[in-house]
Design an enzyme around this catalytic site. Structure first.
Site, PDB file in Angstrom:
ATOM      1  N   HIS A  17       0.832  -1.200   0.000  1.00 49.94           N
ATOM      2  CA  HIS A  17       0.000   0.000   0.000  1.00 49.94           C
ATOM      3  C   HIS A  17       0.869   1.253   0.000  1.00 49.94           C
ATOM      4  O   HIS A  17       0.607   2.203  -0.741  1.00 49.94           O
ATOM      5  CB  HIS A  17      -0.899   0.044   1.244  1.00 49.94           C
ATOM      6  CG  HIS A  17      -1.930  -1.021   1.313  1.00 49.94           C
ATOM      7  ND1 HIS A  17      -2.049  -1.846   2.417  1.00 49.94           N
ATOM      8  CD2 HIS A  17      -2.893  -1.409   0.447  1.00 49.94           C
ATOM      9  CE1 HIS A  17      -3.061  -2.674   2.229  1.00 49.94           C
ATOM     10  NE2 HIS A  17      -3.586  -2.446   1.031  1.00 49.94           N
ATOM     11  N   LYS A  41     -15.380  -8.302   4.920  1.00 47.69           N
ATOM     12  CA  LYS A  41     -14.029  -8.834   5.117  1.00 47.69           C
ATOM     13  C   LYS A  41     -13.732  -9.136   6.583  1.00 47.69           C
ATOM     14  O   LYS A  41     -12.687  -9.682   6.893  1.00 47.69           O
ATOM     15  CB  LYS A  41     -12.981  -7.848   4.574  1.00 47.69           C
ATOM     16  CG  LYS A  41     -12.947  -7.787   3.074  1.00 47.69           C
ATOM     17  CD  LYS A  41     -11.759  -6.978   2.598  1.00 47.69           C
ATOM     18  CE  LYS A  41     -11.638  -6.997   1.098  1.00 47.69           C
ATOM     19  NZ  LYS A  41     -10.469  -6.245   0.634  1.00 47.69           N
ATOM     20  N   ARG A  95      -1.828  -6.334  -8.290  1.00 43.17           N
ATOM     21  CA  ARG A  95      -0.745  -7.266  -7.995  1.00 43.17           C
ATOM     22  C   ARG A  95      -0.650  -8.344  -9.063  1.00 43.17           C
ATOM     23  O   ARG A  95       0.428  -8.788  -9.407  1.00 43.17           O
ATOM     24  CB  ARG A  95      -0.972  -7.933  -6.637  1.00 43.17           C
ATOM     25  CG  ARG A  95      -0.843  -6.984  -5.468  1.00 43.17           C
ATOM     26  CD  ARG A  95      -1.233  -7.687  -4.211  1.00 43.17           C
ATOM     27  NE  ARG A  95      -2.637  -8.127  -4.340  1.00 43.17           N
ATOM     28  CZ  ARG A  95      -3.491  -8.205  -3.353  1.00 43.17           C
ATOM     29  NH1 ARG A  95      -3.124  -7.932  -2.137  1.00 43.17           N
ATOM     30  NH2 ARG A  95      -4.731  -8.583  -3.550  1.00 43.17           N
ATOM     31  N   SER A 133      -2.803  -7.914   2.632  1.00 48.87           N
ATOM     32  CA  SER A 133      -3.115  -7.806   4.064  1.00 48.87           C
ATOM     33  C   SER A 133      -3.589  -9.132   4.635  1.00 48.87           C
ATOM     34  O   SER A 133      -3.205  -9.523   5.732  1.00 48.87           O
ATOM     35  CB  SER A 133      -4.183  -6.734   4.298  1.00 48.87           C
ATOM     36  OG  SER A 133      -3.697  -5.463   3.974  1.00 48.87           O
TER      37      SER A 133
END
Length: 163
Positions: A17, A41, A95, A133
């Site tokens: 990030h 999440k 990514r 994460s």
């Protein structure tokens, strides 16, 4: 003034990030980091903790780049958040190909709702592409070393939370 919005859950904020934030600062005059509530999440850190974490991590970036970074929590549609903060561009980090497929759909939906707001994709730095994460939390939960993926402060907070 060019205003960009970089949204995410940031649970926790990673060096991936940070890489996108630093590079996005070259594209905009003000970067708003949109910290999403995203209850689906089931974040490890609550919204206030994530906002504080992102704010702390971004202070040195703003100082280094001379740009303006604001942290803005949001729980509405991304396109509404972009309008709320006056962003003309949404910045998304990629990514892998799987990220692109999801983001491609999001861009189409966002453009259908407001074609005046562009989306810019930034590829994560090659050294940071694998950082997620979710994986950082799993590594920490299982006793692995996450120091290559997050700052020391974030690592400390993460380890304390998982005790």
């Amino acid at each position: 003034m060019r205003i960009g919005l970089y949204p995410g859950t940031f649970d926790p904020i990673t060096l991936g990030h940070v890489d996108i934030i630093e590079r996005a600062m070259a594209l905009v005059d003000r970067l708003v980091i949109g910290v999403a509530v995203n209850k689906d999440k089931r974040p490890l850190f609550d919204l206030d903790e994530r906002v504080a974490m992102v704010t702390r991590e971004c202070a040195s970036i703003a100082e280094k780049t001379g740009g303006e970074i604001l942290v803005h929590p949001f729980d509405n549609l991304l396109i509404h958040c972009a309008r709320d903060v006056g962003a003309g561009v949404i910045i998304r980090g990629l990514r892998a190909v799987a990220d692109f497929e999801y983001e491609f759909q999001m861009v189409g939906m966002n453009r259908a709702m407001d074609a005046s707001i562009e989306t810019v994709f930034m590829m994560a730095d090659a050294q940071r592409q694998a950082i997620a994460s979710r994986l950082v939390k799993e590594i920490a939960r299982l006793g692995g070393d996450v120091s290559r993926f997050v700052t020391d402060d974030v690592r400390t907070e993460l380890l304390e939370r998982l005790r």
